[in-house]
Design a protein around this motif. Structure first.
Motif, PDB file in Angstrom:
ATOM      1  N   GLU A  44      48.771 -54.868 -61.830  1.00  0.00           N
ATOM      2  CA  GLU A  44      48.650 -55.563 -63.119  1.00  0.00           C
ATOM      3  C   GLU A  44      47.281 -56.214 -63.238  1.00  0.00           C
ATOM      4  O   GLU A  44      46.652 -56.175 -64.306  1.00  0.00           O
ATOM      5  CB  GLU A  44      49.760 -56.601 -63.260  1.00  0.00           C
ATOM      6  N   TRP A  47      44.763 -53.302 -64.057  1.00  0.00           N
ATOM      7  CA  TRP A  47      44.831 -52.745 -65.410  1.00  0.00           C
ATOM      8  C   TRP A  47      44.442 -53.776 -66.470  1.00  0.00           C
ATOM      9  O   TRP A  47      43.835 -53.421 -67.490  1.00  0.00           O
ATOM     10  CB  TRP A  47      46.219 -52.177 -65.688  1.00  0.00           C
ATOM     11  N   THR A  49      42.214 -56.142 -65.991  1.00  0.00           N
ATOM     12  CA  THR A  49      40.756 -56.193 -65.900  1.00  0.00           C
ATOM     13  C   THR A  49      40.117 -55.017 -66.630  1.00  0.00           C
ATOM     14  O   THR A  49      39.172 -55.182 -67.419  1.00  0.00           O
ATOM     15  CB  THR A  49      40.309 -56.184 -64.424  1.00  0.00           C
ATOM     16  N   LEU A  50      40.637 -53.807 -66.400  1.00  0.00           N
ATOM     17  CA  LEU A  50      40.078 -52.618 -67.052  1.00  0.00           C
ATOM     18  C   LEU A  50      40.287 -52.663 -68.566  1.00  0.00           C
ATOM     19  O   LEU A  50      39.406 -52.246 -69.329  1.00  0.00           O
ATOM     20  CB  LEU A  50      40.711 -51.361 -66.462  1.00  0.00           C
ATOM     21  N   ALA A  51      41.449 -53.170 -69.004  1.00  0.00           N
ATOM     22  CA  ALA A  51      41.691 -53.303 -70.445  1.00  0.00           C
ATOM     23  C   ALA A  51      40.691 -54.262 -71.069  1.00  0.00           C
ATOM     24  O   ALA A  51      40.157 -54.004 -72.161  1.00  0.00           O
ATOM     25  CB  ALA A  51      43.120 -53.789 -70.690  1.00  0.00           C
ATOM     26  N   LEU A 102      39.536 -46.244 -72.268  1.00  0.00           N
ATOM     27  CA  LEU A 102      39.843 -47.114 -71.139  1.00  0.00           C
ATOM     28  C   LEU A 102      40.853 -48.183 -71.537  1.00  0.00           C
ATOM     29  O   LEU A 102      41.802 -48.474 -70.792  1.00  0.00           O
ATOM     30  CB  LEU A 102      38.558 -47.776 -70.626  1.00  0.00           C
ATOM     31  N   SER A 106      44.726 -48.286 -70.059  1.00  0.00           N
ATOM     32  CA  SER A 106      45.102 -49.507 -69.339  1.00  0.00           C
ATOM     33  C   SER A 106      46.344 -50.144 -69.956  1.00  0.00           C
ATOM     34  O   SER A 106      47.261 -50.566 -69.232  1.00  0.00           O
ATOM     35  CB  SER A 106      43.941 -50.498 -69.336  1.00  0.00           C
ATOM     36  N   GLN A 109      49.443 -48.288 -69.051  1.00  0.00           N
ATOM     37  CA  GLN A 109      49.856 -48.511 -67.666  1.00  0.00           C
ATOM     38  C   GLN A 109      50.551 -49.859 -67.471  1.00  0.00           C
ATOM     39  O   GLN A 109      51.220 -50.068 -66.450  1.00  0.00           O
ATOM     40  CB  GLN A 109      48.641 -48.435 -66.732  1.00  0.00           C
ATOM     41  N   LEU A 110      50.417 -50.752 -68.431  1.00  0.00           N
ATOM     42  CA  LEU A 110      50.990 -52.091 -68.287  1.00  0.00           C
ATOM     43  C   LEU A 110      52.426 -52.149 -68.801  1.00  0.00           C
ATOM     44  O   LEU A 110      53.362 -52.260 -68.034  1.00  0.00           O
ATOM     45  CB  LEU A 110      50.096 -53.115 -68.994  1.00  0.00           C
ATOM     46  N   GLY A 156      50.194 -58.274 -71.084  1.00  0.00           N
ATOM     47  CA  GLY A 156      50.032 -57.240 -70.065  1.00  0.00           C
ATOM     48  C   GLY A 156      50.817 -57.518 -68.805  1.00  0.00           C
ATOM     49  O   GLY A 156      51.347 -56.600 -68.171  1.00  0.00           O
TER      50      GLY A 156
END
Length: 287
Positions: A44, A47, A49-51, A102, A106, A109-110, A156
């Motif tokens: 978590e 993802w 951070t990437l979001a 990205l 992300s 994926q959350l 998230g």
């Protein structure tokens, strides 16, 4: 390719992701503690951070694309990458597309709520760049956009929203609006002459600085109320009062007659404040 990427990252001040990332992390931690009594998992963290990186990179590049003609005419911004033709609109568009991919991956994926709220987030990421063309409240709308970071961190990590999340959101909205008003003072004359809206161009710099103080007082109050309703302890409140002190110091560095320390007040002080809020809040939750 890497040279172009480096130019884009410098253009969007990629390092200033530091402003919003600690609040995104705070939203994730606080949301998990309030809703589930645990901390976010490692994935978590990754993802979220990437979001955040995707969202901010897309938003800032869009802002530079949308404002390219305005920036070209303003002596302060004429040497930005797009007006100076260091990168093309096509290259900027490709970077925007990659950043949004990205963000979308992300969010997927959350959790499903993150995906459902994506259209609203994307709308604000695009819309806020146009607001200075028709309203002096553009600073508050920018604040509302940047404050999606803690709200996004909360969603998230938990897949839910609650009243505490919106108190955190309000705190970041008016913190951002306050320092953006200060930053906009340097373009007050240019904005007024070219029909662009901002609080400094509409009210004048002295009144704008007073309004910025009011925004920061609202932000400080929202953080205090958040601590009270979330049953935070003394460590969190110490962080809030230290952040309030930073805001006061930030305002002491600028005046209507002297804006020479504006960049220090804007970049350094606000970067420190976001980290302080995160560290003290995390410390309180760990005790």
């Amino acid at each position: 390719m890497f040279k172009k990427l480096a130019i884009i990252l410098e253009m969007i001040k990629f390092e200033h992701t530091l402003f919003a990332l600690p609040f995104a992390f705070l939203g994730a931690i606080l949301g998990n503690v309030v809703e589930e009594g645990t901390f976010p998992s490692l994935m978590e963290w990754v993802w979220i951070t990437l979001a955040m990186v995707g969202a901010r990179s897309a938003a800032m590049t869009l802002n530079r694309v949308i404002d390219a003609r305005i920036d070209q005419k303003n002596p302060r911004t004429a040497m930005r990458a797009i007006p100076a033709k260091l990168i093309s609109m096509k290259e900027a568009a490709l970077f925007i597309a990659g950043s949004f991919v990205l963000l979308f991956v992300s969010a997927y994926q959350l959790n499903i709520l993150s995906v459902w709220l994506l259209p609203l987030a994307v709308f604000f990421l695009v819309f806020y760049s146009y607001t200075k063309r028709f309203t002096y409240l553009c600073h508050v709308i920018l604040g509302g956009t940047i404050a999606l970071a803690p709200l996004g961190g909360w969603v998230g990590a938990t897949g839910t929203l609650s009243a505490e999340a919106f108190l955190l959101y309000a705190g970041v909205v008016f913190w951002t609006a306050g320092f953006d008003v200060i930053y906009a003072t340097q373009d007050a004359d240019y904005d007024r002459k070219h029909g662009l809206y901002s609080i400094p161009s509409y009210f004048g710099i002295p009144k704008a600085l007073v309004i910025a103080r009011i925004f920061h007082l609202i932000s400080f109050t929202a953080f205090l109320v958040l601590g009270a309703v979330s049953s935070f302890g003394w460590v969190y409140f110490a962080g809030v009062f230290l952040s309030g002190t930073i805001m006061v110091y930030e305002h002491s560095m600028v005046s209507a007659d002297d804006l020479s320390k504006l960049n220090l007040a804007f970049f350094t002080m606000n970067g420190i404040l976001s980290v302080v809020m995160f560290i003290f809040s995390l410390g309180d939750l760990l005790l």
